[in-house]
Design a protein around this motif. Structure first.
Motif, PDB file in Angstrom:
ATOM      1  N   TYR A  88       6.647  -8.136  -6.869  1.00 28.12           N
ATOM      2  CA  TYR A  88       7.245  -8.834  -5.731  1.00 28.12           C
ATOM      3  C   TYR A  88       6.192  -9.615  -4.953  1.00 28.12           C
ATOM      4  O   TYR A  88       6.453 -10.719  -4.463  1.00 28.12           O
ATOM      5  N   ALA A 140       6.385  -8.829 -14.885  1.00 32.21           N
ATOM      6  CA  ALA A 140       6.157  -7.635 -14.081  1.00 32.21           C
ATOM      7  C   ALA A 140       5.010  -6.793 -14.636  1.00 32.21           C
ATOM      8  O   ALA A 140       4.125  -6.359 -13.892  1.00 32.21           O
ATOM      9  N   VAL A 187      19.604  -8.009  -9.410  1.00 33.97           N
ATOM     10  CA  VAL A 187      18.155  -7.837  -9.233  1.00 33.97           C
ATOM     11  C   VAL A 187      17.836  -6.347  -9.288  1.00 33.97           C
ATOM     12  O   VAL A 187      18.335  -5.579  -8.457  1.00 33.97           O
ATOM     13  N   TRP A 243      12.201  -4.291  -8.164  1.00 30.82           N
ATOM     14  CA  TRP A 243      11.567  -5.535  -7.719  1.00 30.82           C
ATOM     15  C   TRP A 243      11.211  -5.460  -6.232  1.00 30.82           C
ATOM     16  O   TRP A 243      10.280  -6.114  -5.774  1.00 30.82           O
TER      17      TRP A 243
END
Length: 398
Positions: A259, A247, A192, A196
C-alpha cells in the motif's frame, strides 16, 4: 460388429472444456465429412439396428437422436439477446453463455460450429447483440461480424482521482455520481483484498478506493451498475499487479507494505511531467520519507491539491497556494507531516507502479521541471536545487 462401429464421439462429447480455448481451436483431421457426418451415419446405423429389434424400441428415439445428433436450431433466429463474453473465456464458456441466453440450443452446437470455422479464433471478449434460437453456424458467424459487437468504450487516463473517475463514468453510463460514491465506500466489497490496507509505518488506514481504479479503456456492459463498473476496474488492477508480482516484490525489495508503494506510485504519477522521470520521483519520495530528510516529510504540493479536491475546493498551482493552504494543520495530506500521506492521491498507471517498484538508485531529495516537455532536473542538495530552479526560470518554466 457393433464394437467396431465409430459412433462419432470426440473430446467435445466427453466434456473436456479445457481443450477448447479461444485462439487454439482444434479441427478434426483426416475425414472430409466432419463430425456431423459421422454422427448422422452413426444414427442411421443405430436406427437400422433398432428396427431389427422391433418397433417397440422406437420409444427411445428422442434419447437416441440427442445422443448421436447435435441439438441445434435452424436458421438465423429471431428477436434479440444480449450476451457478454468475458476476458479469457474458452469456447465452452462462450457456449454456456449462449445457451443460457437461448441463442443456441446446445453447447455442442456452438462448439462444433466454431471448430469447423477457422476464423472462430478471432472471436473477442465483449458484449454482443445476437438473436434467440440461432443455429450454431449462424451464432459463430454473427459473433465474427463486428456490427454485432456492442462497443461502449471509455478510456480512463492515468493520474485521475477517484472523484474525477466517478464523474467520467457517470457521463458515459448515465449512472449517478452518488451511486459510484456509495459503492466506493466499501472497496473490500468491490474486490480489493483486505491485506492491501496494511502499512509498515504504523499509520492507521481507513480503506479507500483511491489507487485501485486502474487506468485503461473499458467496455461498459449494458445495464451495468456502479458496483459492476468499479469491480471491473478493481479486477483489472489486481490482474496487472498480480502479473507484475507487485505485492511480493515490494515486500522483498522495498521492505515496505504494498500500500505504501501504491501511495508512492500515485505521487510519482502526479509529480512527474514525463514518463522518463516516474522512477526518479518515486526515489525522491522514498528518500524523503524513509531517508535522512530533516522532517521525513514529502513537501509535495500535489498532496495539498488532493485535499482541496477531496473537500470540494478548487485546485491551484503552487504559486496560487497560500501559506495557510500549504501548511494547514487540519489537512491530513499536509505536505509537512512526517511520513507518507494517508492514501494514494490518484489512480496510477502501470509505468508509475513500475517506477515505485524499482526506482533508479540515487540520493536525490529535490526536483524541478526544466523544459516544456516536462522533464525534471534532480538534486541531492538545496544548493544544486537552486541552480536547477534558475535554469527552469531561464527556460520560462517557473
Amino acid at each position: 460388429m457393433i464394437d467396431d462401429l465409430d459412433l462419432g464421439f470426440d473430446e467435445t462429447e466427453r466434456g473436456e472444456k479445457g481443450r477448447h480455448r479461444r485462439g487454439a481451436v482444434r479441427r478434426r483431421q483426416g475425414k472430409s465429412g466432419g463430425g456431423r457426418g459421422k454422427t448422422l451415419l452413426a444414427l442411421a446405423l443405430a436406427l437400422i439396428l433398432l428396427g431389427g429389434i422391433g418397433g417397440g424400441a422406437f420409444y427411445g428415439f428422442d434419447r437416441v437422436q440427442n445422443y448421436f445428433v447435435t441439438p441445434d436450431y435452424d436458421g438465423s433466429g429471431t428477436g434479440e439477446a444480449i450476451v457478454e463474453i468475458k476476458q479469457g473465456a474458452l469456447l465452452a464458456d462462450m457456449a454456456d453463455a449462449l445457451v443460457a441466453a437461448d441463442v443456441v440450443k446446445s453447447t455442442k452446437a456452438f462448439i462444433e460450429a466454431a471448430e469447423e470455422n477457422s476464423r472462430s479464433k478471432n472471436i473477442q471478449p465483449g458484449t454482443y447483440k445476437l438473436r434467440k434460437q440461432m443455429s450454431g453456424d449462424a451464432a459463430v458467424a454473427a459473433m465474427l461480424d463486428l456490427k454485432n459487437r456492442v462497443v461502449n468504450g471509455l478510456t480512463i487516463p492515468e493520474g485521475l482521482t477517484a472523484k474525477t473517475v466517478f464523474k467520467r463514468l457517470s457521463e458515459k453510463t448515465d449512472i449517478p455520481v452518488k451511486d459510484f460514491e456509495t459503492a466506493a465506500k466499501d472497496p473490500i466489497a468491490l474486490g480489493v483484498p483486505d491485506w492491501w490496507f496494511e502499512r509498515s509505518d504504523g499509520k492507521k488506514i481507513k480503506p479507500s478506493i483511491e489507487g485501485f481504479l486502474f487506468p485503461d479503456t473499458y467496455e461498459i456492459p449494458p445495464k451495468a451498475t456502479a458496483e459492476t463498473v468499479l469491480k471491473l476496474m478493481v479486477d483489472n488492477f489486481l490482474t496487472v499487479t498480480g502479473e507484475m508480482q507487485y505485492a511480493d516484490k515490494v515486500k522483498s525489495d522495498r521492505r515496505i507494505a504494498p500500500y505504501e508503494a501504491l501511495i508512492v506510485a500515485s505521487l510519482a504519477q502526479a509529480e512527474a511531467g514525463n514518463k522518463d522521470d516516474l522512477g526518479k520521483v518515486a526515489r525522491v519520495a522514498y528518500n524523503r520519507v524513509y531517508g535522512d530528510f530533516p522532517c521525513n516529510c514529502l513537501e509535495m504540493d500535489v498532496t495539498v491539491n488532493y485535499y482541496l479536491e477531496l473537500t470540494g475546493q478548487r485546485t491551484k498551482t503552487s504559486k496560487q497556494m497560500t501559506e495557510s493552504e500549504l501548511n494547514n494543520p487540519k489537512n491530513p495530506y499536509n505536505r509537512k507531516l512526517a511520513g507518507l500521506v494517508p492514501t494514494p492521491i490518484n489512480n496510477p498507471g502501470k509505468q508509475a507502479l513500475e517506477g515505485a517498484l524499482d526506482p533508479p538508485p540515487g540520493k536525490w531529495l529535490f526536483f524541478v521541471a526544466i523544459d516544456k516537455e516536462g522533464h525534471s532536473a534532480f538534486a541531492e542538495t538545496p544548493e544544486q536545487h537552486e541552480q536547477n530552479k534558475a535554469k527552469a526560470k531561464e527556460a520560462g518554466i517557473i
